[in-house]
Scaffold this active site. Structure first.
Site, mmCIF file in Angstrom:
data_model
loop_
_atom_site.group_PDB
_atom_site.id
_atom_site.type_symbol
_atom_site.label_atom_id
_atom_site.label_comp_id
_atom_site.label_asym_id
_atom_site.label_seq_id
_atom_site.Cartn_x
_atom_site.Cartn_y
_atom_site.Cartn_z
ATOM 1 N N LEU A 262 0.832 -1.209 0.000
ATOM 2 C CA LEU A 262 0.000 0.000 0.000
ATOM 3 C C LEU A 262 0.865 1.257 0.000
ATOM 4 C CD1 LEU A 262 -2.954 -0.848 2.421
ATOM 5 C CD2 LEU A 262 -3.095 -0.408 -0.030
ATOM 6 N N ARG A 266 0.454 4.048 -2.750
ATOM 7 C CA ARG A 266 0.178 5.461 -2.460
ATOM 8 C C ARG A 266 1.136 6.357 -3.230
ATOM 9 N NH1 ARG A 266 -0.427 3.559 3.750
ATOM 10 N NH2 ARG A 266 -2.632 3.065 3.601
ATOM 11 N N PHE A 404 -8.850 5.676 -2.670
ATOM 12 C CA PHE A 404 -7.902 4.601 -2.987
ATOM 13 C C PHE A 404 -6.758 4.518 -1.974
ATOM 14 C CE2 PHE A 404 -8.262 4.100 -7.902
ATOM 15 C CZ PHE A 404 -9.069 2.991 -7.727
ATOM 16 N N GLU A 405 -6.220 3.309 -1.817
ATOM 17 C CA GLU A 405 -4.985 3.070 -1.038
ATOM 18 C C GLU A 405 -5.055 3.628 0.383
ATOM 19 O OE1 GLU A 405 -3.595 1.119 -2.769
ATOM 20 O OE2 GLU A 405 -3.241 1.717 -4.821
ATOM 21 N N GLY A 406 -6.202 3.492 1.006
ATOM 22 C CA GLY A 406 -6.401 4.068 2.343
ATOM 23 C C GLY A 406 -6.911 5.490 2.185
#
Length: 594
Positions: A262, A266, A404-406
């Site tokens: 992740l 990011r 997205f991505e957290g």
């Protein structure tokens, strides 16, 4: 720039130390080979993707797979894969350039990114030798397409709350997987799935699952607001027998794989935001020049010009941050021995070093792109709200990046949290610096005069770090182990850290440009850096005031605010005419300019 001669920088150290701008990677450092890779990507997008844009947007699986394989033929899918496994093994600056230059490909860029990044990298960094030899050559060529399966219907940002299970068979030959994964990019046509599940319902682990395995099925496509040309479906696992040798790394190590992949995701997302922001500026500047209102071009109106100036400034800063971070990764990952038995630990450590910077890039870039896209629509007026103009698609597609991505909210909690954890482990002298600052603040601040270029802005950066340390140390002392419950304070501290990294990245890049070409050629960069630093410094001071006011009251608060006022002293700058000058240069060039 030779990364071998550069010393490694500790992740998060930028908030407490003054770095060396000469060691930072900037776009002006690109080698001829890196520029050629960028050109190859642009030619591929313009020749193969743009003419098929409508078909891709209508979700043509076959076409997307065909184009991914063409990208594989050019080596673009294997850029991050070591040469020993059929890839190019390129440096992170080069692969970042590929990500940036793919953005005109819209939804295809997402299909590409999910495959080469979060889909393939878990095997690159954490796979066994046998797994790498089996899967990576086909992933690098595009013969097989990958997807990453972490999110579940009941656990979005809470990745470790996953309910998917894996149970080892009695004979130890395979695991039986059950569960559902949600919002899986490339699920409609992927061959290889990186799946997270809990062994015996408790040990979070990672598996390589093949589409052909019995019990694997894919649900219907999600009807999405944007990125419509990318496949997004649920993955359903019903008593899927996954060979034991398809366990990635070790049982119980899934969280290390997930979080570090992740982190890379990011960072790659931020690189994509850079390219899209540049596209939006080009579209908006051209439209503003063509469109006339009240007998004059739209671009001649100062309020429209100011929008273009702000769009260009944020894109300049975003670009500076992204390539600075790519340079950090190149140094850190250079130490990883991909043939070593403990390559997983080495990879996890190298990537985790810059987890804080990855979250900073993700939050800043996704919000900067949303600003740029929104202002682009505004410049286009009513036409920006119609599908006839590409800016409308950019606006819709950009919105997912903050999720997205957290989500950006989760990342804002991670940023100061990661810094404090590093300090607690003794990896960064955060509290020592804070104690030293407390003693320093008891003394009167010396009067300063600024004459040299960017001296004033460099001073404001130093004061910003002191303001952050003052507010952050106070928060740690007051709340201690309960600080993670004070989310508003953590978010303010995160915003200060994001602003500091952004300000410093712009300053470092501009100083390098001055050294290389002189002040005249770096004039626009100087203007943008000056404007950005002054804008951000005011926000940092305001955030610190809110943090201090939430923690103290009475005489203690008055004393602290008095100290803050001294640190936050900011000379006046004519930002209006500065931004007007920047706007004129964007309008003249009809594109992003530096």
């Amino acid at each position: 720039m030779n990364h071998e001669t550069m010393s490694k920088v500790l992740g998060g150290s930028f908030v407490i130390e003054d770095g060396d701008y000469r060691s930072v990677v900037v776009p002006e450092d690109f080698t001829e080979e890196q520029r050629m890779i960028a050109d190859t990507t642009v030619q591929f997008v313009e020749g193969e993707i743009v003419p098929r844009d409508e078909a891709i947007e209508n979700l043509d699986y076959g076409l997307t797979v065909e184009l991914l394989r063409k990208a594989g033929d050019l080596g673009l899918l294997g850029a991050d894969v070591p040469e020993a496994y059929g890839g190019l093994g390129l440096d992170k600056v080069s692969t970042t350039l590929i990500n940036e230059k793919l953005t005109k490909a819209s939804s295809f860029a997402l299909s590409f990114g999910a495959h080469v990044g979060i889909g393939t990298l878990p095997i690159v960094y954490f796979g066994t030798e046998a797994q790498k030899r089996k899967y990576l050559p086909e992933l690098a060529s595009g013969a097989k397409i990958a997807a990453y399966c972490l999110t579940e219907p009941s656990s979005g940002s809470d990745a470790l709350g996953a309910k998917a299970t894996a149970k080892l068979a009695e004979d130890g030959t395979h695991y039986v997987l059950n569960g559902t994964k949600q919002f899986i990019t490339n699920a409609g046509f992927a061959d290889i799935f990186i799946v997270y599940a809990k062994v015996d319902g408790k040990d979070f682990s990672t598996f390589i699952v093949e589409r052909e395995m019995e019990g694997v099925s894919v649900g219907p496509e999600e009807k999405k607001m944007g990125i419509k040309g990318s496949s997004t479906c649920p993955l359903i696992l019903e008593d899927v027998k996954v060979p034991a040798e398809n366990l990635l790394w070790e049982v119980g190590k899934g969280h290390l794989i997930a979080f570090n992949i992740l982190n890379i995701g990011r960072f790659k997302l931020a690189a994509g935001c850079v390219g899209t922001a540049k596209d939006a500026i080009e579209l908006s500047a051209a439209y503003a020049n063509e469109r006339t209102q009240f007998g004059r071009s739209l671009s001649s109106f100062p309020l429209v010009g100011r929008k273009l100036a702000e769009m260009n400034i944020r894109t300049f800063v975003m670009e500076s941050m992204v390539y600075r971070t790519a340079g950090l990764f190149d140094i850190g990952l250079a130490e990883v021995n991909y043939e070593s038995p403990d390559v997983g630990y080495q990879s996890a450590k190298a990537i985790a070093e810059y987890q804080l910077e990855c979250s900073i890039n993700k939050v800043f870039a996704s919000e900067a792109l949303d600003f740029v896209a929104d202002e682009g629509v505004q410049i286009h007026g009513g036409y920006g709200f119609t599908r006839e103009y590409r800016i409308e698609r950019i606006y819709r597609d950009s919105r997912i990046n903050r999720i997205f991505e957290g989500t950006n909210e989760i990342n804002r909690l991670l940023i100061p949290g990661a810094l404090i954890k590093r300090a607690m482990k003794g990896e960064l002298p955060l509290m020592e610096k804070a104690l030293k600052l407390q003693a320093e603040l008891m003394e009167p601040l010396p009067a300063r005069s600024f004459e040299g270029t960017l001296e004033q802005e460099t001073h404001l950066l130093a004061m910003a770090k002191k303001i952050f340390l003052m507010a952050g140390a106070q928060a740690v002392q007051k709340y201690q182990t309960k600080l993670d419950q004070e989310q508003e304070i953590l978010a303010h501290l995160a915003d200060m850290m994001i602003a500091i990294y952004a300000m410093e990245s712009a300053l470092f890049r501009t100083r390098k440009m001055i050294d290389r070409s002189g002040e005249d050629k770096a004039r626009l960069a100087i203007q943008m850096t000056t404007a950005f630093v002054h804008d951000q410094f005011g926000l940092i001071a305001s955030g610190a005031r809110e943090v201090l006011s939430a923690m103290e009251s009475g005489d203690t608060l008055r004393t602290q605010l008095s100290i803050l006022k001294k640190l936050a002293k900011q000379p006046a700058v004519d930002l209006l005419h500065l931004k007007r000058s920047i706007a004129e240069q964007v309008v003249r060039a009809e594109k992003y300019v530096v």
